[in-house]
Design a protein around this motif. Structure first.
Motif, PDB file in Angstrom:
ATOM      1  N   VAL A 174     -33.702 151.269  13.234  1.00  0.00           N
ATOM      2  CA  VAL A 174     -34.130 151.288  14.616  1.00  0.00           C
ATOM      3  C   VAL A 174     -35.146 150.170  14.808  1.00  0.00           C
ATOM      4  O   VAL A 174     -36.133 150.087  14.071  1.00  0.00           O
ATOM      5  CB  VAL A 174     -34.750 152.638  15.006  1.00  0.00           C
ATOM      6  N   VAL A 175     -34.898 149.305  15.797  1.00  0.00           N
ATOM      7  CA  VAL A 175     -35.830 148.217  16.117  1.00  0.00           C
ATOM      8  C   VAL A 175     -36.684 148.670  17.305  1.00  0.00           C
ATOM      9  O   VAL A 175     -36.141 149.099  18.336  1.00  0.00           O
ATOM     10  CB  VAL A 175     -35.081 146.926  16.464  1.00  0.00           C
ATOM     11  N   LEU A 176     -38.005 148.606  17.160  1.00  0.00           N
ATOM     12  CA  LEU A 176     -38.921 149.113  18.185  1.00  0.00           C
ATOM     13  C   LEU A 176     -39.952 148.061  18.565  1.00  0.00           C
ATOM     14  O   LEU A 176     -40.246 147.156  17.774  1.00  0.00           O
ATOM     15  CB  LEU A 176     -39.667 150.347  17.673  1.00  0.00           C
ATOM     16  N   PRO A 177     -40.506 148.187  19.784  1.00  0.00           N
ATOM     17  CA  PRO A 177     -41.616 147.297  20.158  1.00  0.00           C
ATOM     18  C   PRO A 177     -42.834 147.584  19.271  1.00  0.00           C
ATOM     19  O   PRO A 177     -43.051 148.728  18.853  1.00  0.00           O
ATOM     20  CB  PRO A 177     -41.905 147.669  21.615  1.00  0.00           C
ATOM     21  N   GLU A 178     -43.595 146.563  18.982  1.00  0.00           N
ATOM     22  CA  GLU A 178     -44.805 146.751  18.189  1.00  0.00           C
ATOM     23  C   GLU A 178     -45.775 147.623  18.968  1.00  0.00           C
ATOM     24  O   GLU A 178     -45.891 147.532  20.194  1.00  0.00           O
ATOM     25  CB  GLU A 178     -45.451 145.382  17.919  1.00  0.00           C
ATOM     26  N   VAL A 212     -40.511 138.764  12.868  1.00  0.00           N
ATOM     27  CA  VAL A 212     -40.465 138.512  14.312  1.00  0.00           C
ATOM     28  C   VAL A 212     -41.678 139.166  14.975  1.00  0.00           C
ATOM     29  O   VAL A 212     -41.834 140.395  14.902  1.00  0.00           O
ATOM     30  CB  VAL A 212     -39.160 139.057  14.931  1.00  0.00           C
ATOM     31  N   PRO A 213     -42.539 138.412  15.625  1.00  0.00           N
ATOM     32  CA  PRO A 213     -43.720 138.996  16.285  1.00  0.00           C
ATOM     33  C   PRO A 213     -43.315 139.937  17.419  1.00  0.00           C
ATOM     34  O   PRO A 213     -42.326 139.707  18.114  1.00  0.00           O
ATOM     35  CB  PRO A 213     -44.457 137.768  16.841  1.00  0.00           C
ATOM     36  N   GLY A 214     -44.080 141.021  17.577  1.00  0.00           N
ATOM     37  CA  GLY A 214     -43.886 141.921  18.702  1.00  0.00           C
ATOM     38  C   GLY A 214     -42.895 143.039  18.471  1.00  0.00           C
ATOM     39  O   GLY A 214     -42.687 143.870  19.360  1.00  0.00           O
ATOM     40  N   VAL A 215     -42.278 143.102  17.294  1.00  0.00           N
ATOM     41  CA  VAL A 215     -41.326 144.173  17.006  1.00  0.00           C
ATOM     42  C   VAL A 215     -41.551 144.697  15.592  1.00  0.00           C
ATOM     43  O   VAL A 215     -42.169 144.041  14.761  1.00  0.00           O
ATOM     44  CB  VAL A 215     -39.856 143.708  17.157  1.00  0.00           C
ATOM     45  N   ARG A 216     -41.039 145.878  15.349  1.00  0.00           N
ATOM     46  CA  ARG A 216     -41.069 146.485  14.023  1.00  0.00           C
ATOM     47  C   ARG A 216     -39.786 147.265  13.826  1.00  0.00           C
ATOM     48  O   ARG A 216     -38.996 147.432  14.769  1.00  0.00           O
ATOM     49  CB  ARG A 216     -42.280 147.415  13.887  1.00  0.00           C
ATOM     50  N   SER A 217     -39.551 147.745  12.624  1.00  0.00           N
ATOM     51  CA  SER A 217     -38.310 148.474  12.356  1.00  0.00           C
ATOM     52  C   SER A 217     -38.570 149.687  11.487  1.00  0.00           C
ATOM     53  O   SER A 217     -39.514 149.718  10.693  1.00  0.00           O
ATOM     54  CB  SER A 217     -37.284 147.558  11.667  1.00  0.00           C
ATOM     55  N   GLU A 219     -31.128 138.714  16.936  1.00  0.00           N
ATOM     56  CA  GLU A 219     -30.774 138.928  18.345  1.00  0.00           C
ATOM     57  C   GLU A 219     -31.322 140.265  18.847  1.00  0.00           C
ATOM     58  O   GLU A 219     -31.843 140.356  19.963  1.00  0.00           O
ATOM     59  CB  GLU A 219     -29.255 138.885  18.505  1.00  0.00           C
ATOM     60  N   ALA A 220     -31.206 141.319  18.024  1.00  0.00           N
ATOM     61  CA  ALA A 220     -31.742 142.622  18.417  1.00  0.00           C
ATOM     62  C   ALA A 220     -33.255 142.551  18.596  1.00  0.00           C
ATOM     63  O   ALA A 220     -33.818 143.130  19.533  1.00  0.00           O
ATOM     64  CB  ALA A 220     -31.375 143.673  17.364  1.00  0.00           C
ATOM     65  N   ALA A 221     -33.926 141.828  17.707  1.00  0.00           N
ATOM     66  CA  ALA A 221     -35.377 141.694  17.806  1.00  0.00           C
ATOM     67  C   ALA A 221     -35.774 140.997  19.105  1.00  0.00           C
ATOM     68  O   ALA A 221     -36.741 141.395  19.766  1.00  0.00           O
ATOM     69  CB  ALA A 221     -35.912 140.921  16.600  1.00  0.00           C
ATOM     70  N   ARG A 222     -35.032 139.978  19.493  1.00  0.00           N
ATOM     71  CA  ARG A 222     -35.347 139.270  20.747  1.00  0.00           C
ATOM     72  C   ARG A 222     -35.155 140.178  21.963  1.00  0.00           C
ATOM     73  O   ARG A 222     -35.955 140.166  22.896  1.00  0.00           O
ATOM     74  CB  ARG A 222     -34.469 138.019  20.863  1.00  0.00           C
ATOM     75  N   ARG A 223     -34.088 140.995  21.923  1.00  0.00           N
ATOM     76  CA  ARG A 223     -33.856 141.907  23.054  1.00  0.00           C
ATOM     77  C   ARG A 223     -34.972 142.939  23.164  1.00  0.00           C
ATOM     78  O   ARG A 223     -35.460 143.229  24.264  1.00  0.00           O
ATOM     79  CB  ARG A 223     -32.503 142.609  22.891  1.00  0.00           C
TER      80      ARG A 223
END
Length: 210
Positions: A205-209, A188-193, A156-160
Motif C-alpha cells: 500500500v502506497v500512502l501519503p507521508e 520518493v519524497p512525500g510518500v511511504r509504503s 508512477e504509483a508514488a507520483r499519483r
C-alpha cells in the motif's frame, strides 16, 4: 552442460543433497541492524571481529552457491533442460542464475515455478550447510525484467499518491516483488509504503507521508 561460473573464493567441498519437499513456511528473513562498536579500545577488537565475521559470512554464501549449483545441475539433468548456471554473491545473499536455452517452463506463470524452485533450492542448501538460506534464484533473466517493470510501476504509483494525497493499493506480490516496490517508494519524497494482507495475497500500500 557447462561447468558453473564460480566465485574465485576458495570453498570447502559441499555434499550433494537429496531433492527436498517444498517448505510451506519458508519466507525471506529480516536482517536486524548490527550493534555499533563501543568507543575506545574495544572498538578495534569489535572491528576485527566484524571483519572476521564478514569473511566467514562470505565463505558461507560462496558455499551456498556451490551447493545450489550442484543441486540445480542435477535437476536440469533430470528434466533434460539445457542451461548454464552462474554463481555470485550480491550483498548478504548468494545469487544463482540459470541462463541460456528455453527456460520458460522453469519460470511459469507470473514466476510461480521460479518461486517454488527457489524455495526447493534454499532447502537443499540448508540441508547441506545447517543454516537457513536467503539465496536468490533467477531463471532466464526473469527477475531482472520484473524488477525493471516494478520499478516503473512503483514510481508512477508514488507520483499519483504524492499528487492526489490518496492511498493506493497495488496488486498482490511475492516477497521479492514487494521489496523492489518498497525500495522505490522509500526514495520518493512525500510518500511511504506498507505491506498488508496474508500470503499469497499480501500487497503493498502506497500512502501519503504523515
Amino acid at each position: 552442460m557447462s561447468v558453473p561460473n564460480q566465485s574465485p573464493a576458495a570453498t570447502a567441498p559441499a555434499e550433494t543433497p537429496d531433492l527436498p519437499d517444498a517448505d510451506e513456511n519458508s519466507a525471506d528473513a529480516v536482517l536486524e541492524p548490527a550493534d555499533e562498536a563501543p568507543a575506545g579500545g574495544a572498538a578495534d577488537g569489535a572491528s576485527g571481529n566484524g571483519r572476521a565475521a564478514a569473511a566467514g559470512g562470505t565463505d558461507l554464501l560462496v558455499r551456498e552457491g556451490d551447493v545450489a549449483g550442484d543441486y540445480l545441475e542435477r535437476l536440469l539433468d533430470i528434466l533434460d533442460v539445457d542451461g548454464d548456471i552462474d554463481l555470485d554473491v550480491e550483498g548478504d545473499r548468494a545469487s544463482v542464475a540459470i541462463v541460456g536455452g528455453d527456460l520458460d517452463d522453469l519460470v511459469g506463470s507470473d514466476g510461480a515455478v521460479l518461486e517454488a524452485l527457489q524455495e526447493l533450492t534454499r532447502l537443499a542448501v540448508a540441508q547441506s550447510t545447517g543454516v537457513r538460506s536467503r539465496l536468490m534464484l533467477d531463471v532466464g533473466g526473469y527477475r531482472a525484467r520484473r524488477r525493471a517493470d516494478l520499478t516503473s510501476m512503483a514510481a508512477e504509483a508514488a507520483r499519483r499518491v504524492a499528487g492526489g494525497g490518496q492511498p493506493e493499493r497495488l496488486a498482490p506480490m511475492n516477497p521479492f516483488e514487494r521489496k523492489v516496490v518498497h525500495d522505490v517508494i522509500a526514495g520518493v519524497p512525500g510518500v511511504r509504503s506498507e505491506s498488508e494482507g496474508e500470503e499469497p495475497n499480501r500487497r503493498v500500500v502506497v500512502l501519503p507521508e504523515r
